[in-house]
Design a protein around this motif. Sequence first.
Motif, PDB file in Angstrom:
ATOM      1  N   LEU A 165     -23.598 -11.176 -45.173  1.00 60.93           N
ATOM      2  CA  LEU A 165     -22.511 -10.858 -46.123  1.00 60.93           C
ATOM      3  C   LEU A 165     -21.349 -10.208 -45.384  1.00 60.93           C
ATOM      4  O   LEU A 165     -20.186 -10.429 -45.707  1.00 60.93           O
ATOM      5  N   GLU A 166     -21.689  -9.430 -44.356  1.00 58.70           N
ATOM      6  CA  GLU A 166     -20.636  -8.819 -43.545  1.00 58.70           C
ATOM      7  C   GLU A 166     -19.861  -9.893 -42.771  1.00 58.70           C
ATOM      8  O   GLU A 166     -18.639  -9.849 -42.654  1.00 58.70           O
ATOM      9  N   VAL A 167     -20.617 -10.863 -42.268  1.00 55.06           N
ATOM     10  CA  VAL A 167     -19.986 -11.977 -41.557  1.00 55.06           C
ATOM     11  C   VAL A 167     -19.042 -12.716 -42.510  1.00 55.06           C
ATOM     12  O   VAL A 167     -17.908 -13.034 -42.171  1.00 55.06           O
ATOM     13  N   TRP A 168     -19.521 -12.938 -43.708  1.00 56.90           N
ATOM     14  CA  TRP A 168     -18.706 -13.655 -44.702  1.00 56.90           C
ATOM     15  C   TRP A 168     -17.419 -12.883 -45.016  1.00 56.90           C
ATOM     16  O   TRP A 168     -16.339 -13.442 -45.097  1.00 56.90           O
ATOM     17  N   ARG A 169     -17.573 -11.576 -45.151  1.00 57.66           N
ATOM     18  CA  ARG A 169     -16.402 -10.772 -45.517  1.00 57.66           C
ATOM     19  C   ARG A 169     -15.475 -10.541 -44.329  1.00 57.66           C
ATOM     20  O   ARG A 169     -14.267 -10.510 -44.474  1.00 57.66           O
ATOM     21  N   LYS A 170     -16.065 -10.325 -43.152  1.00 57.56           N
ATOM     22  CA  LYS A 170     -15.235  -9.913 -42.020  1.00 57.56           C
ATOM     23  C   LYS A 170     -15.109 -10.990 -40.957  1.00 57.56           C
ATOM     24  O   LYS A 170     -14.660 -10.723 -39.851  1.00 57.56           O
ATOM     25  N   VAL A 171     -15.530 -12.203 -41.330  1.00 60.82           N
ATOM     26  CA  VAL A 171     -15.597 -13.242 -40.319  1.00 60.82           C
ATOM     27  C   VAL A 171     -14.223 -13.524 -39.706  1.00 60.82           C
ATOM     28  O   VAL A 171     -14.122 -13.940 -38.560  1.00 60.82           O
ATOM     29  N   SER A 172     -13.172 -13.254 -40.436  1.00 66.29           N
ATOM     30  CA  SER A 172     -11.840 -13.521 -39.898  1.00 66.29           C
ATOM     31  C   SER A 172     -11.542 -12.617 -38.700  1.00 66.29           C
ATOM     32  O   SER A 172     -10.610 -12.860 -37.964  1.00 66.29           O
ATOM     33  N   ARG A 173     -12.361 -11.571 -38.527  1.00 59.39           N
ATOM     34  CA  ARG A 173     -12.162 -10.712 -37.356  1.00 59.39           C
ATOM     35  C   ARG A 173     -12.638 -11.395 -36.077  1.00 59.39           C
ATOM     36  O   ARG A 173     -12.268 -11.026 -34.996  1.00 59.39           O
ATOM     37  N   TYR A 174     -13.528 -12.364 -36.255  1.00 64.31           N
ATOM     38  CA  TYR A 174     -14.040 -13.039 -35.061  1.00 64.31           C
ATOM     39  C   TYR A 174     -12.964 -13.941 -34.482  1.00 64.31           C
ATOM     40  O   TYR A 174     -12.312 -14.698 -35.198  1.00 64.31           O
ATOM     41  N   ASP A 175     -12.825 -13.824 -33.172  1.00 63.23           N
ATOM     42  CA  ASP A 175     -11.848 -14.648 -32.473  1.00 63.23           C
ATOM     43  C   ASP A 175     -12.607 -15.568 -31.537  1.00 63.23           C
ATOM     44  O   ASP A 175     -13.458 -15.110 -30.761  1.00 63.23           O
TER      45      ASP A 175
END
Lengths: 338, 200
Positions: B62-72
Amino acid sequence: MTHEELEESVPLYAAGALDRIERQALEAHLLSGCASCHSALKDYQSVAALLPLGLSPTKPPRSLKATIMAGRNPTPIPAEAAPNEPARPSLEPGEWMNHLFPPVTPARSSSLPWALGLAALLIVAVGGYFAWNVSTQRSIDTSNIKRLEASLQEKSATLAGLHREVGDQAKVLAELRNEIQQRTNEAAEAKEQLAQREAELEDTRVQLSQQSSMRTVRPPQDELATLLRIPNVRVVSLTGSDMAKRAAGFLLYDSQTQKVWLYSVNLPECPAAMTYQLWAIYDKPLSIGTFRMDRGETAHLLVKKVPSFTNAKTFAVSLEPSGGRPQPTGPMYLLSRS
Amino acid sequence: MDKPSRHATSMIDPTLLARVVKGDQQAFSQLYDHSSTLLFSLAVRILGNHEEAAELLQDVYLEVWRKVSRYDVGRGTPVAWLVTLTKSRAIDRLRARAARGYRATSSLEAEPAAQVADLGPSPFETQADQELRIAVGAAVAGLPQAQQQAIELAYYEGLSHAEIATRLNQPLGTVKTRIKLGMSKLRDVLQQWWNHGELQ
């Protein structure tokens, strides 16, 4: 820390084995732009990230995927929507990846049309963002609140756990205190008992010494009492002569123990260098013993052992020079009546 | 290691995360399918408990889903990012649990049947993934027992070198050396494998 030490700590950093201070020291060094440490860290971090691949694969429960898919928000939250996130834990992946791959700033275009195009795009994007922001602000806030609530709940649970632990510790402490108090009381009681026993012992000692001193005094008296109870003891009474009319006495003879007991009263005080001498008279006087009457003395008990004088008929006490004489030389003071 | 992710990248295509960034639910589902066994294995290894590992995975995804845009994409492989995120969250849980004085109710040793049952390859595991898994497993197993133990205590239990020294009743310098040598050997062995496709 020297550069060598910092470089040596890189594999430990990648394995997660550094403590906070060492970790911060290495991170500061990496941020300073050390190329060799960057390179080493990149290698070791790649290795570290692969380690779980060596584990035996364990599949998650089948229901987990459905739970996760159902638990998502309708859309992911753009990074820009949460600029004021709380500080992330130090193990946050983004941090070390910052060391590995510093964020790339887009190259500035020198072409004006590109710049204009970008500006136009930016305006559209900003406009769109604000429009989107207004419409989605509510859902973002709700999700933020939910996250905060979840975090709060977790913290509350931790706090409750700590409270329980503190309570348990306090209980244990109270029990220990009670035990110490009990032990102290027992020790005090034991001390009191010891003191009591010591006092009793002292009393017993005193009694013992009294009894032993009495015993040293009493034997003749006890013996006399015993003597008086023996039926065949010989008793002779003596009266004062003219020299001492108030004087009197009696003499006991026990043939079994061969002891003579002379109990005399009211004999005058012996002059200096003089002594009373007791005689048993049969054919001739036989000295039994000497004794003195000192100032203030009114009674005297003389006990002597005599082999035999069963035939003696008369007993007398005369005043003689100190040490006594083989034959009576001085005046008689007590005489038996016989 | 100029080609650190030739095989690892093959496990999860970075474009898959790019699609997740755009809110693609199918991409998110695929991301789960490709990574959940690896992340669950890691969570179980750290937490020693299947239920808690499942809870953790739920939080992570769920964290990946919410914050996935942080991944570069330029910041490393998706797998490395997911592994580090999962490990970080699991260690946090482990520490919170230790602070509460709680011990794992079931250790890994207590669940051998579950492990054996799950040993089969994932349906999503490619040939390259299997090879990588075997290579890493062999590289770790090839370490001297003391080095392996020290690295695992740091990596899977979140212990610092000082804590490991205390736990193993060994001098601090010895523990540091063991970790350093072990990590260095792993790096060399895996580098050899990446470069030549064979283990040392």
